[in-house]
Design a protein around this motif. Structure first.
Motif, PDB file in Angstrom:
ATOM      1  N   LEU A  75       0.826  -1.200   0.000  1.00 36.87           N
ATOM      2  CA  LEU A  75       0.000   0.000   0.000  1.00 36.87           C
ATOM      3  C   LEU A  75       0.863   1.254   0.000  1.00 36.87           C
ATOM      4  O   LEU A  75       1.568   1.521   0.952  1.00 36.87           O
TER       5      LEU A  75
ATOM      6  N   ASN B 147       1.756   5.233   0.385  1.00 34.32           N
ATOM      7  CA  ASN B 147       1.312   6.231   1.353  1.00 34.32           C
ATOM      8  C   ASN B 147       0.162   7.077   0.833  1.00 34.32           C
ATOM      9  O   ASN B 147      -0.805   7.320   1.537  1.00 34.32           O
ATOM     10  N   GLU B 148       0.243   7.546  -0.398  1.00 32.77           N
ATOM     11  CA  GLU B 148      -0.796   8.430  -0.942  1.00 32.77           C
ATOM     12  C   GLU B 148      -2.145   7.721  -0.986  1.00 32.77           C
ATOM     13  O   GLU B 148      -3.161   8.307  -0.684  1.00 32.77           O
ATOM     14  N   ASP B 149      -2.163   6.453  -1.376  1.00 31.62           N
ATOM     15  CA  ASP B 149      -3.415   5.708  -1.394  1.00 31.62           C
ATOM     16  C   ASP B 149      -3.993   5.601   0.008  1.00 31.62           C
ATOM     17  O   ASP B 149      -5.208   5.661   0.184  1.00 31.62           O
ATOM     18  N   LEU B 150      -3.156   5.431   1.005  1.00 37.44           N
ATOM     19  CA  LEU B 150      -3.631   5.348   2.376  1.00 37.44           C
ATOM     20  C   LEU B 150      -4.238   6.669   2.838  1.00 37.44           C
ATOM     21  O   LEU B 150      -5.278   6.685   3.488  1.00 37.44           O
TER      22      LEU B 150
ATOM     23  N   THR C 175      -5.636   8.969   0.992  1.00 38.41           N
ATOM     24  CA  THR C 175      -6.920   9.100   0.314  1.00 38.41           C
ATOM     25  C   THR C 175      -7.948   8.152   0.909  1.00 38.41           C
ATOM     26  O   THR C 175      -9.100   8.526   1.128  1.00 38.41           O
ATOM     27  N   GLN C 176      -7.528   6.936   1.202  1.00 34.37           N
ATOM     28  CA  GLN C 176      -8.432   5.944   1.785  1.00 34.37           C
ATOM     29  C   GLN C 176      -8.916   6.386   3.166  1.00 34.37           C
ATOM     30  O   GLN C 176     -10.089   6.258   3.483  1.00 34.37           O
TER      31      GLN C 176
ATOM     32  N   ASN D 161      -6.666  13.461  -1.350  1.00 35.60           N
ATOM     33  CA  ASN D 161      -5.230  13.223  -1.399  1.00 35.60           C
ATOM     34  C   ASN D 161      -4.505  14.255  -0.542  1.00 35.60           C
ATOM     35  O   ASN D 161      -5.072  15.266  -0.133  1.00 35.60           O
TER      36      ASN D 161
ATOM     37  N   THR E  75      -1.327   7.194   8.947  1.00 29.03           N
ATOM     38  CA  THR E  75      -1.046   6.039   8.093  1.00 29.03           C
ATOM     39  C   THR E  75      -0.265   4.981   8.858  1.00 29.03           C
ATOM     40  O   THR E  75      -0.476   3.788   8.660  1.00 29.03           O
TER      41      THR E  75
END
Length: 171
Positions: free
Chosen positions: A28, A30-33, A35-36, A41, A145
């Motif tokens: 995973l 970091n950026e996806d986390l 956003t999630q 973002n 995160t």
């Protein structure tokens, strides 16, 4: 900011100490986390929080991209260390645990030095207050995160108590 604090408190309250093995943790980014977890973002969160003016936007985007690019190897190393721990936690010995812990601490120190270098740049660009706000939010997102990932890893104390609870069998 209140929403971020509330979310952090919820994440803290949801802290699970149950052992879970999730090898996907290391895949995973970091950026996806971010956003999630937050629904936006990192760049959008920073722009909203710092109130970047159109005149500052170009210079801020450039400095932010540079910071994130330099931060990437640190994050990659941290995720690799988490992956190593996650894959080897059941058979990790004292020597390996010592080495892994030192690597995590060194990784944190390197990140602190990176932030200090960039604080000077953001201070010149945004002023001391907004530079401080930048790093406050950056650290908040980083910690969030980390909590998210930590919830997916087995807790060391739980592992030790599991080892003690299992009876030894004669062979």
């Amino acid at each position: 900011m209140k929403k971020l604090i509330c979310l952090f408190m919820i994440l803290g309250a949801a802290w699970r100490l149950t052992a879970q093995i999730t090898p996907a943790v290391a895949t995973l980014p970091n950026e996806d986390l971010v956003t999630q977890i937050f629904g936006k973002n990192k760049e959008s969160l920073l722009n909203d929080f710092l109130k970047i003016s159109p005149l500052e936007e170009r210079a801020f985007q450039s400095a932010f991209l540079e910071y994130e690019t330099e931060k990437s190897p640190w994050l990659t190393e941290r995720i690799a260390l988490l992956k190593m721990y996650n894959e080897e936690f059941s058979s990790i010995d004292e020597k390996k645990m010592n080495s892994l812990t030192r690597q995590f601490i060194n990784n944190d120190l390197e990140f602190g030095r990176l932030q200090m270098r960039y604080f000077r740049k953001f201070n010149k660009l945004l002023g001391a207050t907004r530079a401080a706000k930048f790093f406050q939010l950056d650290n908040y997102l980083e910690q969030s995160t980390r909590v998210y990932l930590q919830n997916q890893l087995p807790f060391i104390k739980a592992l030790e108590s599991d080892k003690l609870a299992k009876p030894l069998t004669a062979r």
